[in-house]
Design a protein around this motif. Structure first.
Motif, PDB file in Angstrom:
ATOM      1  N   UNK A 175       0.821  -1.208   0.000  1.00 58.49           N
ATOM      2  CA  UNK A 175       0.000   0.000   0.000  1.00 58.49           C
ATOM      3  C   UNK A 175       0.854   1.257   0.000  1.00 58.49           C
ATOM      4  N   UNK A 176       1.950   1.240   0.758  1.00 58.57           N
ATOM      5  CA  UNK A 176       2.837   2.407   0.799  1.00 58.57           C
ATOM      6  C   UNK A 176       3.512   2.631  -0.554  1.00 58.57           C
ATOM      7  N   UNK A 177       3.962   1.546  -1.182  1.00 59.97           N
ATOM      8  CA  UNK A 177       4.601   1.662  -2.496  1.00 59.97           C
ATOM      9  C   UNK A 177       3.601   2.149  -3.533  1.00 59.97           C
ATOM     10  N   UNK A 178       2.400   1.585  -3.504  1.00 60.22           N
ATOM     11  CA  UNK A 178       1.371   2.006  -4.446  1.00 60.22           C
ATOM     12  C   UNK A 178       0.997   3.474  -4.238  1.00 60.22           C
ATOM     13  N   UNK A 179       1.037   3.933  -2.995  1.00 62.45           N
ATOM     14  CA  UNK A 179       0.685   5.321  -2.694  1.00 62.45           C
ATOM     15  C   UNK A 179       1.579   6.302  -3.437  1.00 62.45           C
ATOM     16  N   UNK A 180       2.848   5.963  -3.577  1.00 64.50           N
ATOM     17  CA  UNK A 180       3.783   6.851  -4.271  1.00 64.50           C
ATOM     18  C   UNK A 180       3.406   6.967  -5.745  1.00 64.50           C
ATOM     19  N   UNK A 181       3.184   5.821  -6.385  1.00 61.72           N
ATOM     20  CA  UNK A 181       2.866   5.833  -7.818  1.00 61.72           C
ATOM     21  C   UNK A 181       1.506   6.460  -8.083  1.00 61.72           C
ATOM     22  N   UNK A 182       0.508   6.109  -7.267  1.00 60.89           N
ATOM     23  CA  UNK A 182      -0.825   6.695  -7.448  1.00 60.89           C
ATOM     24  C   UNK A 182      -0.784   8.211  -7.279  1.00 60.89           C
ATOM     25  N   UNK A 183      -0.080   8.683  -6.277  1.00 67.22           N
ATOM     26  CA  UNK A 183      -0.017  10.124  -6.024  1.00 67.22           C
ATOM     27  C   UNK A 183       0.591  10.855  -7.204  1.00 67.22           C
ATOM     28  N   UNK A 184       1.666  10.307  -7.757  1.00 62.84           N
ATOM     29  CA  UNK A 184       2.311  10.944  -8.906  1.00 62.84           C
ATOM     30  C   UNK A 184       1.392  10.933 -10.125  1.00 62.84           C
ATOM     31  N   UNK A 185       0.748   9.802 -10.376  1.00 66.83           N
ATOM     32  CA  UNK A 185      -0.127   9.692 -11.552  1.00 66.83           C
ATOM     33  C   UNK A 185      -1.324  10.633 -11.445  1.00 66.83           C
ATOM     34  N   UNK A 186      -1.976  10.651 -10.287  1.00 64.84           N
ATOM     35  CA  UNK A 186      -3.188  11.458 -10.142  1.00 64.84           C
ATOM     36  C   UNK A 186      -2.853  12.948  -9.985  1.00 64.84           C
ATOM     37  N   UNK A 187      -1.686  13.260  -9.479  1.00 67.42           N
ATOM     38  CA  UNK A 187      -1.250  14.656  -9.484  1.00 67.42           C
ATOM     39  C   UNK A 187      -1.067  15.138 -10.914  1.00 67.42           C
ATOM     40  N   UNK A 188      -0.533  14.275 -11.766  1.00 69.22           N
ATOM     41  CA  UNK A 188      -0.413  14.614 -13.183  1.00 69.22           C
ATOM     42  C   UNK A 188      -1.788  14.842 -13.797  1.00 69.22           C
ATOM     43  N   UNK A 189      -2.742  13.954 -13.487  1.00 67.36           N
ATOM     44  CA  UNK A 189      -4.103  14.139 -13.985  1.00 67.36           C
ATOM     45  C   UNK A 189      -4.660  15.495 -13.559  1.00 67.36           C
ATOM     46  N   UNK A 190      -4.409  15.867 -12.295  1.00 61.33           N
ATOM     47  CA  UNK A 190      -4.907  17.132 -11.795  1.00 61.33           C
ATOM     48  C   UNK A 190      -4.263  18.328 -12.464  1.00 61.33           C
ATOM     49  N   UNK A 191      -3.065  18.149 -13.000  1.00 59.24           N
ATOM     50  CA  UNK A 191      -2.351  19.239 -13.655  1.00 59.24           C
ATOM     51  C   UNK A 191      -2.804  19.435 -15.093  1.00 59.24           C
ATOM     52  N   UNK A 192      -3.142  18.348 -15.764  1.00 54.72           N
ATOM     53  CA  UNK A 192      -3.403  18.443 -17.204  1.00 54.72           C
ATOM     54  C   UNK A 192      -4.883  18.489 -17.549  1.00 54.72           C
ATOM     55  N   UNK A 193      -5.771  18.198 -16.597  1.00 55.13           N
ATOM     56  CA  UNK A 193      -7.186  18.132 -16.950  1.00 55.13           C
ATOM     57  C   UNK A 193      -8.062  18.663 -15.828  1.00 55.13           C
ATOM     58  N   UNK A 194      -9.157  19.314 -16.195  1.00 55.09           N
ATOM     59  CA  UNK A 194     -10.158  19.747 -15.233  1.00 55.09           C
ATOM     60  C   UNK A 194     -11.074  18.592 -14.823  1.00 55.09           C
ATOM     61  N   UNK A 195     -10.955  17.470 -15.495  1.00 55.67           N
ATOM     62  CA  UNK A 195     -11.759  16.284 -15.175  1.00 55.67           C
ATOM     63  C   UNK A 195     -10.872  15.206 -14.559  1.00 55.67           C
ATOM     64  N   UNK A 196      -9.910  15.633 -13.770  1.00 56.44           N
ATOM     65  CA  UNK A 196      -8.928  14.704 -13.210  1.00 56.44           C
ATOM     66  C   UNK A 196      -9.571  13.665 -12.310  1.00 56.44           C
ATOM     67  N   UNK A 197     -10.562  14.070 -11.523  1.00 57.44           N
ATOM     68  CA  UNK A 197     -11.209  13.120 -10.622  1.00 57.44           C
ATOM     69  C   UNK A 197     -11.911  12.022 -11.418  1.00 57.44           C
ATOM     70  N   UNK A 198     -12.557  12.403 -12.511  1.00 62.60           N
ATOM     71  CA  UNK A 198     -13.241  11.408 -13.346  1.00 62.60           C
ATOM     72  C   UNK A 198     -12.229  10.429 -13.928  1.00 62.60           C
ATOM     73  N   UNK A 199     -11.138  10.957 -14.493  1.00 68.09           N
ATOM     74  CA  UNK A 199     -10.111  10.089 -15.053  1.00 68.09           C
ATOM     75  C   UNK A 199      -9.502   9.198 -13.972  1.00 68.09           C
ATOM     76  N   UNK A 200      -9.286   9.779 -12.792  1.00 67.79           N
ATOM     77  CA  UNK A 200      -8.723   9.001 -11.697  1.00 67.79           C
ATOM     78  C   UNK A 200      -9.644   7.882 -11.257  1.00 67.79           C
ATOM     79  N   UNK A 201     -10.940   8.174 -11.173  1.00 64.26           N
ATOM     80  CA  UNK A 201     -11.898   7.143 -10.780  1.00 64.26           C
ATOM     81  C   UNK A 201     -12.004   6.057 -11.836  1.00 64.26           C
TER      82      UNK A 201
END
Length: 257
Positions: free
Chosen positions: A155-181
């Motif tokens: 879970x800790x290892x996955x947290x690092x990758x998920x955080x980086x990926x979803x932070x990228x989503x939040x930077x490039x799209x206004x629909x980041x939550x939808x893409x993340x879900x």
């Protein structure tokens, strides 16, 4: 008569560049934990712990049941959802409401902003996912076969990758939550679990490859070998962080124009 020669004044040393900014970190923590999204951060781990207690009381300690809950609900659903909340929430709302302009006007480099927000997102995701997973594992089977530790590491290892990926989503799209879900629910919980070829591109499987080394033999299984999993985790985290910083820089240029 003695004469004194003027002493040359030395310029003060230039401040060292840092990729962590305390003020940005404090504002990010406040944004993530001071809004309604914080309720979900508390609800998901609480649900896991309640489920663990109920299963232990009703069914007793069982490794198979513990593995199903920790691997299916905790690592397969809870961790990516918390990653979505923390990763997208670290910067997405600021871009949506335009307040990011005030942050970008400060003399802080764009990579510093991204890395600081990433570290905050990682810290929150680990705190609300890895620690509850560890506690739930002890509640379910008393850490039999080191399952609690193994899944907590995953879970800790996955947290690092998920955080980086979803932070990228939040930077490039206004629909980041939808893409993340979509990624968290459809890909990780469905496609990445059932379709053999897709498992190689699953953060969950990469994390399990690391976590299984902390557990007893056979307690955790992954379809991805450890060396490949580590390389993919590092590559995804690095690439997502770099591209997020690049996109944020482009956003600044567009705003200034």
């Amino acid at each position: 008569m003695s004469t004194t020669t003027p002493t040359a004044r030395t310029a003060p040393p230039a401040p060292k560049a840092s990729l962590f900014h305390p003020t940005v970190a404090r504002l990010t923590y406040r944004a993530l934990l001071g809004r309604r999204r914080a309720l979900i951060l508390f609800v998901l781990p609480a649900l896991l712990l309640v489920l663990a207690v109920a299963v232990r009381v009703l069914a007793g300690a069982d490794d198979t049941t513990a593995g199903g809950i920790l691997g299916g609900f905790a690592l397969g659903t809870m961790v990516p959802l918390i990653g979505v909340i923390a990763g997208t929430g670290a910067i997405g709302p600021e871009i949506d409401d335009g307040s990011v302009v005030y942050l970008l006007a400060k003399p802080v480099s764009r990579p510093t902003i991204i890395v600081t927000k990433l570290l905050v997102a990682i810290g929150i995701t680990v705190a609300f996912s890895a620690l509850p997973v560890l506690l739930a594992g002890f509640l379910l089977n008393g850490n039999s076969q080191q399952m609690a530790v193994g899944y907590a590491v995953a879970a800790a290892v996955a947290s690092v990758a998920y955080s980086a990926l979803f932070l990228l989503f939040g930077t490039i799209s206004r629909h980041a939550v939808v893409f993340g879900l979509v990624y968290a629910v459809i890909w990780e919980a469905f496609v990445g679990t059932l379709i053999p070829g897709a498992k190689t591109l699953s953060i969950q499987q990469w994390a399990l490859a690391v976590g299984q080394k902390a557990a007893a033999d056979g307690a955790l299984t992954s379809t991805v070998e450890l060396p490949l999993a580590v390389c993919l985790l590092v590559a995804l985290t690095t690439a997502a962080t770099w591209y997020a910083a690049r996109c944020l820089k482009g956003l600044t240029l567009a705003g200034e124009e």
